[in-house]
Motif scaffolding. Structure first.
Motif, PDB file in Angstrom:
ATOM      1  N   LYS A 186      -2.982  10.637   5.296  1.00  0.00           N
ATOM      2  CA  LYS A 186      -2.942   8.482   4.745  1.00  0.00           C
ATOM      3  C   LYS A 186      -2.590   9.253   2.998  1.00  0.00           C
ATOM      4  O   LYS A 186      -3.768   9.576   2.493  1.00  0.00           O
ATOM      5  N   LYS A 237      -9.948  12.068  -2.765  1.00  0.00           N
ATOM      6  CA  LYS A 237      -9.650  13.093  -1.139  1.00  0.00           C
ATOM      7  C   LYS A 237      -9.999  14.281  -1.331  1.00  0.00           C
ATOM      8  O   LYS A 237      -9.209  14.801  -2.819  1.00  0.00           O
ATOM      9  N   SER A 265     -12.788   6.373  -3.587  1.00  0.00           N
ATOM     10  CA  SER A 265     -12.644   7.492  -3.019  1.00  0.00           C
ATOM     11  C   SER A 265     -12.081   8.398  -3.620  1.00  0.00           C
ATOM     12  O   SER A 265     -10.950   8.179  -4.419  1.00  0.00           O
ATOM     13  N   GLU A 325      -3.912   3.668   1.354  1.00  0.00           N
ATOM     14  CA  GLU A 325      -3.905   3.627   2.420  1.00  0.00           C
ATOM     15  C   GLU A 325      -5.439   3.490   3.440  1.00  0.00           C
ATOM     16  O   GLU A 325      -6.417   2.771   4.417  1.00  0.00           O
ATOM     17  N   VAL A 326      -5.785   4.688   2.973  1.00  0.00           N
ATOM     18  CA  VAL A 326      -7.751   4.482   4.055  1.00  0.00           C
ATOM     19  C   VAL A 326      -9.045   3.554   3.005  1.00  0.00           C
ATOM     20  O   VAL A 326      -9.202   3.088   3.540  1.00  0.00           O
ATOM     21  N   GLU A 327      -8.685   3.789   1.894  1.00  0.00           N
ATOM     22  CA  GLU A 327      -9.568   2.178   0.976  1.00  0.00           C
ATOM     23  C   GLU A 327      -9.422   1.173   1.795  1.00  0.00           C
ATOM     24  O   GLU A 327     -10.480   0.388   1.691  1.00  0.00           O
ATOM     25  N   ARG A 328      -7.961   0.561   1.753  1.00  0.00           N
ATOM     26  CA  ARG A 328      -7.677  -0.995   2.426  1.00  0.00           C
ATOM     27  C   ARG A 328      -7.616  -0.974   3.909  1.00  0.00           C
ATOM     28  O   ARG A 328      -8.522  -1.911   3.977  1.00  0.00           O
ATOM     29  N   GLU A 329      -7.782   0.325   4.672  1.00  0.00           N
ATOM     30  CA  GLU A 329      -7.723   0.417   5.812  1.00  0.00           C
ATOM     31  C   GLU A 329      -9.179   0.658   6.344  1.00  0.00           C
ATOM     32  O   GLU A 329     -10.104  -0.471   6.842  1.00  0.00           O
ATOM     33  N   TYR A 330     -10.197   0.599   5.324  1.00  0.00           N
ATOM     34  CA  TYR A 330     -12.123   0.908   5.473  1.00  0.00           C
ATOM     35  C   TYR A 330     -12.701  -0.408   4.601  1.00  0.00           C
ATOM     36  O   TYR A 330     -14.048  -0.146   4.575  1.00  0.00           O
ATOM     37  N   GLY A 331     -11.664  -0.284   3.770  1.00  0.00           N
ATOM     38  CA  GLY A 331     -12.551  -1.755   2.557  1.00  0.00           C
ATOM     39  C   GLY A 331     -13.491  -1.096   1.563  1.00  0.00           C
ATOM     40  O   GLY A 331     -14.579  -1.825   1.675  1.00  0.00           O
ATOM     41  N   ILE A 332     -13.092   0.326   1.261  1.00  0.00           N
ATOM     42  CA  ILE A 332     -13.775   0.772   0.359  1.00  0.00           C
ATOM     43  C   ILE A 332     -12.896   1.465  -1.290  1.00  0.00           C
ATOM     44  O   ILE A 332     -11.875   1.026  -1.080  1.00  0.00           O
TER      45      ILE A 332
END
Length: 96
Positions: free
Chosen positions: A35, A51, A49, A39-46
């Motif tokens: 991902k 990568k 990040s 998208e990962v940040e949106r999904e986990y609310g962080i």
């Protein structure tokens, strides 16, 4: 794979071509990319990040690499030297 099992999107001609491909190739599972970081940040609310996969560099490209790319912009449409003549010559001189 029979022509009747054409997945609903391949023509009969395309299916004849696909039938020539060995099963061990047809059964390969396509690569599924990771991902995007957003998208990962949106999904986990962080946020903020980094990568570390996918050959990505959180520091961005090297300024030296960017400078060379800028110098060579007019040659980006050409294939690179697959034999690496200039690279090998550089190292040959450096290592003598």
């Amino acid at each position: 794979m029979s022509v009747s099992k054409n997945f609903g999107f391949l023509s009969e001609r395309q299916m004849k071509i696909v039938e020539q491909v060995p099963e061990y190739i047809r059964s390969l599972i396509p690569y599924e990319p990771g991902k995007p970081i957003e998208e990962v940040e949106r999904e986990y609310g962080i946020s903020n990040s980094v990568k570390l996969a996918s050959n990505e560099n959180p520091l961005g490209p090297s300024p030296k690499a960017v400078a060379v790319i800028r110098q060579k912009l007019d040659q980006l449409n050409l294939y690179p030297d697959g034999d690496c003549f200039y690279l090998k010559s550089y190292f040959r001189q450096r290592l003598q």
